[in-house]
Design a protein around this motif. Structure first.
Motif: not given
Length: 145
Positions: A1, A4, A6-7, A9-13, A144
């Motif tokens: 991650m 990769t 961040q967008t 689509a993938n920002h939820t943690r 993060r």
């Protein structure tokens, strides 16, 4: 991650210790205490239902309180950002944004922020998900743990 970008689509943690250990264990503990009470009703097994419910509530309150602090910090950061980037008129109007809208707008790049804030204030975008979907220049939340 880490490599990769961040967008939307993938920002939820998902925080694995909480989402995949603490919350399930607390929920299973509550269910188990109810099962034990049904099997062997009594003061002791009834008390464990109360303790299990308190532990489950404690786990979620700890999580929710830290998320509220995070939202307050984001609100402060975004207000400072608005003062630096937005025109004076839009910056003053931005005080009408709710915390969910401000949290969503933090992902917007500086070049599209004023346009998005104006759209939100005009009522064209209301929900956080809608705001995040229209962001073109996604500004990653790089902190993060």
């Amino acid at each position: 991650m880490a490599n990769t970008p961040q967008t939307f689509a993938n920002h939820t943690r998902w925080h694995p210790p909480f989402h995949f250990f603490i919350a399930p264990v607390m929920l299973i503990n509550l269910i188990w205490s109810v099962v034990q009470f049904v099997r062997t009703p009594g003061l002791n097994s009834g008390w464990w239902i109360i303790v299990s419910l308190a532990l489950l509530m404690l786990a979620f309150l700890v999580r929710l309180n830290s998320l509220k602090v995070q939202d307050r910090l984001i609100r402060l950061e975004e207000k400072l950002r608005y003062q630096q980037i937005l025109s004076a008129t839009v910056c003053q109007q931005a005080s009408a944004l709710n915390i969910g809208q401000m949290v969503a707008l933090r992902f917007a790049g500086d070049d599209e922020l004023e346009e998005l804030v104006s759209a939100v204030l005009a009522g064209k975008l209301a929900k956080a998900g809608d705001i995040k979907r229209v962001i073109k220049g996604w500004r990653a939340d790089t902190f993060r743990v």
